[in-house]
Enzyme design. Structure first.
Site, PDB file in Angstrom:
ATOM      1  N   ASP A  98      29.556  24.653  68.223  1.00 51.81           N
ATOM      2  CA  ASP A  98      29.267  25.607  67.160  1.00 51.81           C
ATOM      3  C   ASP A  98      28.863  24.816  65.914  1.00 51.81           C
ATOM      4  O   ASP A  98      29.178  23.625  65.794  1.00 51.81           O
ATOM      5  CB  ASP A  98      30.491  26.479  66.856  1.00 51.81           C
ATOM      6  CG  ASP A  98      30.697  27.567  67.904  1.00 51.81           C
ATOM      7  OD1 ASP A  98      29.690  28.028  68.475  1.00 51.81           O
ATOM      8  OD2 ASP A  98      31.860  27.959  68.144  1.00 51.81           O
TER       9      ASP A  98
ATOM     10  N   TYR B 221      28.423  21.656  74.112  1.00 52.53           N
ATOM     11  CA  TYR B 221      28.035  22.830  73.334  1.00 52.53           C
ATOM     12  C   TYR B 221      28.891  22.879  72.073  1.00 52.53           C
ATOM     13  O   TYR B 221      30.102  22.977  72.128  1.00 52.53           O
ATOM     14  CB  TYR B 221      28.213  24.120  74.137  1.00 52.53           C
ATOM     15  CG  TYR B 221      27.763  25.327  73.352  1.00 52.53           C
ATOM     16  CD1 TYR B 221      26.413  25.638  73.252  1.00 52.53           C
ATOM     17  CD2 TYR B 221      28.681  26.107  72.653  1.00 52.53           C
ATOM     18  CE1 TYR B 221      25.983  26.715  72.502  1.00 52.53           C
ATOM     19  CE2 TYR B 221      28.260  27.185  71.898  1.00 52.53           C
ATOM     20  CZ  TYR B 221      26.914  27.478  71.820  1.00 52.53           C
ATOM     21  OH  TYR B 221      26.482  28.554  71.065  1.00 52.53           O
TER      22      TYR B 221
ATOM     23  N   ARG C  53      40.643  43.008  72.546  1.00 55.70           N
ATOM     24  CA  ARG C  53      41.354  43.441  71.330  1.00 55.70           C
ATOM     25  C   ARG C  53      41.772  44.902  71.474  1.00 55.70           C
ATOM     26  O   ARG C  53      40.955  45.736  71.836  1.00 55.70           O
ATOM     27  CB  ARG C  53      40.456  43.309  70.100  1.00 55.70           C
ATOM     28  CG  ARG C  53      40.073  41.895  69.779  1.00 55.70           C
ATOM     29  CD  ARG C  53      39.228  41.862  68.519  1.00 55.70           C
ATOM     30  NE  ARG C  53      38.653  40.540  68.333  1.00 55.70           N
ATOM     31  CZ  ARG C  53      37.566  40.324  67.609  1.00 55.70           C
ATOM     32  NH1 ARG C  53      36.932  41.327  67.034  1.00 55.70           N
ATOM     33  NH2 ARG C  53      37.103  39.095  67.465  1.00 55.70           N
TER      34      ARG C  53
ATOM     35  N   ARG D  57      39.420  32.572  79.588  1.00 58.07           N
ATOM     36  CA  ARG D  57      39.933  33.679  78.767  1.00 58.07           C
ATOM     37  C   ARG D  57      38.767  34.589  78.412  1.00 58.07           C
ATOM     38  O   ARG D  57      37.628  34.159  78.304  1.00 58.07           O
ATOM     39  CB  ARG D  57      40.573  33.158  77.473  1.00 58.07           C
ATOM     40  CG  ARG D  57      41.823  32.325  77.696  1.00 58.07           C
ATOM     41  CD  ARG D  57      42.494  31.935  76.389  1.00 58.07           C
ATOM     42  NE  ARG D  57      41.581  31.310  75.428  1.00 58.07           N
ATOM     43  CZ  ARG D  57      41.172  31.869  74.293  1.00 58.07           C
ATOM     44  NH1 ARG D  57      41.591  33.083  73.964  1.00 58.07           N
ATOM     45  NH2 ARG D  57      40.359  31.232  73.492  1.00 58.07           N
TER      46      ARG D  57
ATOM     47  N   ARG E  22      19.118  39.516  75.671  1.00 59.39           N
ATOM     48  CA  ARG E  22      19.374  40.253  74.423  1.00 59.39           C
ATOM     49  C   ARG E  22      18.110  40.380  73.605  1.00 59.39           C
ATOM     50  O   ARG E  22      17.139  39.635  73.797  1.00 59.39           O
ATOM     51  CB  ARG E  22      20.475  39.585  73.614  1.00 59.39           C
ATOM     52  CG  ARG E  22      20.205  38.148  73.191  1.00 59.39           C
ATOM     53  CD  ARG E  22      21.399  37.581  72.435  1.00 59.39           C
ATOM     54  NE  ARG E  22      21.185  36.214  71.970  1.00 59.39           N
ATOM     55  CZ  ARG E  22      22.019  35.549  71.183  1.00 59.39           C
ATOM     56  NH1 ARG E  22      23.127  36.115  70.767  1.00 59.39           N
ATOM     57  NH2 ARG E  22      21.754  34.315  70.793  1.00 59.39           N
TER      58      ARG E  22
ATOM     59  N   GLU F 289      15.248  37.259  74.425  1.00 60.57           N
ATOM     60  CA  GLU F 289      15.680  35.948  74.917  1.00 60.57           C
ATOM     61  C   GLU F 289      15.761  35.970  76.446  1.00 60.57           C
ATOM     62  O   GLU F 289      16.451  36.815  77.018  1.00 60.57           O
ATOM     63  CB  GLU F 289      17.049  35.573  74.348  1.00 60.57           C
ATOM     64  CG  GLU F 289      17.014  35.252  72.872  1.00 60.57           C
ATOM     65  CD  GLU F 289      18.331  34.677  72.366  1.00 60.57           C
ATOM     66  OE1 GLU F 289      19.205  34.327  73.196  1.00 60.57           O
ATOM     67  OE2 GLU F 289      18.493  34.585  71.140  1.00 60.57           O
TER      68      GLU F 289
ATOM     69  N   ARG G 124      20.718  24.544  80.863  1.00 62.18           N
ATOM     70  CA  ARG G 124      20.019  25.823  80.911  1.00 62.18           C
ATOM     71  C   ARG G 124      19.124  25.878  79.668  1.00 62.18           C
ATOM     72  O   ARG G 124      19.467  25.330  78.620  1.00 62.18           O
ATOM     73  CB  ARG G 124      20.988  27.003  80.901  1.00 62.18           C
ATOM     74  CG  ARG G 124      21.774  27.150  82.175  1.00 62.18           C
ATOM     75  CD  ARG G 124      20.908  27.607  83.336  1.00 62.18           C
ATOM     76  NE  ARG G 124      20.516  29.014  83.191  1.00 62.18           N
ATOM     77  CZ  ARG G 124      19.603  29.624  83.944  1.00 62.18           C
ATOM     78  NH1 ARG G 124      18.950  28.941  84.869  1.00 62.18           N
ATOM     79  NH2 ARG G 124      19.323  30.894  83.777  1.00 62.18           N
TER      80      ARG G 124
END
Length: 369
Positions: A348, A346, A175, A171, A279, A299, A248
């Site tokens: 959050d 991973y 928006r 996905r 970034r 980065e 990574r």
């Protein structure tokens, strides 16, 4: 001295466990191989600017219990993540929203934007996406893919999008409102005074020893406590005897600049392939602080090798099969494995905290029974 629990790692998982066990009256020792607490959320004060030493960390969650939990230690600010993308000098809003579509095509209404995306997706009609490139185009069309996904993704993974599996982006957030808030969660912010302050508060009353590598003297440290909670890489715990899990990694180039404001935003992504970094972070904007200087970090994604910090697990079929084998080995150890490195996942930050709280609750119920 004998401890009830030895916790290996002072990141979020280890620190939450240490706090909760100490509350229960357990004697806890936390050790960490780094020279500081906090793991990858460690922040360092640079003359009033809290520098995120291991990449930007923005706390966001829909779980009010977790939001209240972290705010019980420190106050969080109202930072809203609204990153920008720089593609060949053009600035575009993220996530993909009506501002982005207007910047790309001049569309002003949701219907116009939907029609444009539908038109661009047509090239994938009747084709089952077999790689990331095809999957992205089937979701958002070629313009968004070429400008905002392709280069950034190839830098992040070190591989051509045609060689990456489609499932990586099942996905994509699209928006049809003029809303630049990257996260849709109800609660979002950054701790006032930095994440190190949050970890310090969690570890009040806990013995902490730094610059200690548990794996170099594993048998000794296994004897100092009745129970062990291990948050390091699961394959390293077993001396990589089944093979190494792949990651990574990231390299950070941080510099102090003697000007008040460098880029006007906390996060700007550089999405073209030819620019080697993904970034630039300008740390002062996370805290809205006023200083005469600023600190920025570029980065650079990189292939992980021995000695590098593992950041992103490569959850492909080969690595997941290997992880499952290590997880089976772990069942025979009298050790609790938790956190992103032990679970090869991973996470959050709010998920790490929830996982740690669940682990302690399970321990408590087991002990009670």
């Amino acid at each position: 001295m004998k401890y009830d629990y030895l916790i290996v790692g002072s990141g979020l998982f280890g620190s939450v466990c240490a706090h909760e066990l100490t509350k229960q009256g357990k004697k806890v020792l936390v050790i960490d191989k780094r020279g500081h607490i906090g793991g990858n959320i460690y922040t360092e004060n640079n003359n009033g600017i809290q520098v995120h030493k291991y990449g930007a960390h923005i706390f966001h969650t829909n779980d009010k219990e977790i939001w209240d939990y972290v705010n019980s230690f420190v106050e969080f600010n109202r930072f809203t993540n609204a990153p920008l993308a720089n593609y060949k000098g053009q600035l575009l809003n993220l996530p993909f929203n009506m501002n982005t579509f207007y910047q790309l095509w001049g569309t002003k209404t949701p219907e116009e934007a939907k029609a444009k995306i539908a038109e661009q997706r047509k090239e994938m009609d009747g084709i089952e996406p077999s790689n990331l490139e095809e999957q992205a185009i089937s979701l958002v069309g070629r313009d968004i893919y070429e400008k905002l996904i392709k280069g950034y993704t190839e830098k992040q993974w070190g591989r051509d999008c045609k060689d990456l599996p489609a499932f990586i982006i099942r996905r994509l957030p699209v928006r049809f409102t003029y809303d630049n808030n990257y996260f849709s969660d109800n609660y979002q912010g950054v701790p006032k005074g930095g994440y190190t302050k949050l970890i310090e508060k969690m570890l009040v009353g806990v013995e902490v020893r730094l610059n200690i590598d548990f794996l170099k003297d594993k048998e000794y440290y296994k004897r100092v406590a009745d129970n062990i909670i291990y948050t390091g890489p699961i394959d390293e715990y077993f001396d990589n005897k089944l093979g190494k899990l792949e990651y990574r990694s990231l390299e950070f180039k941080t510099r102090t600049i003697e000007q008040e404001n460098y880029q006007g935003n906390a996060v700007i992504n550089y999405t073209e392939r030819d620019i080697p970094f993904t970034r630039i972070i300008e740390h002062k904007h996370f805290d809205h602080v006023t200083t005469n200087h600023t600190v920025v970090t570029e980065e650079y994604p990189s292939e992980w090798k021995e000695g590098d910090e593992p950041y992103y697990p490569i959850n492909d079929e080969r690595n997941m099969q290997l992880f499952k084998q290590y997880r089976e080995l772990a069942k025979s150890e009298n050790v609790i494995f938790g956190g992103r490195l032990s679970e090869y996942k991973y996470y959050d930050m709010h998920q790490v905290i929830r996982s740690a709280l669940n682990k302690i609750a399970k321990l408590e119920s087991t002990n009670d029974s």
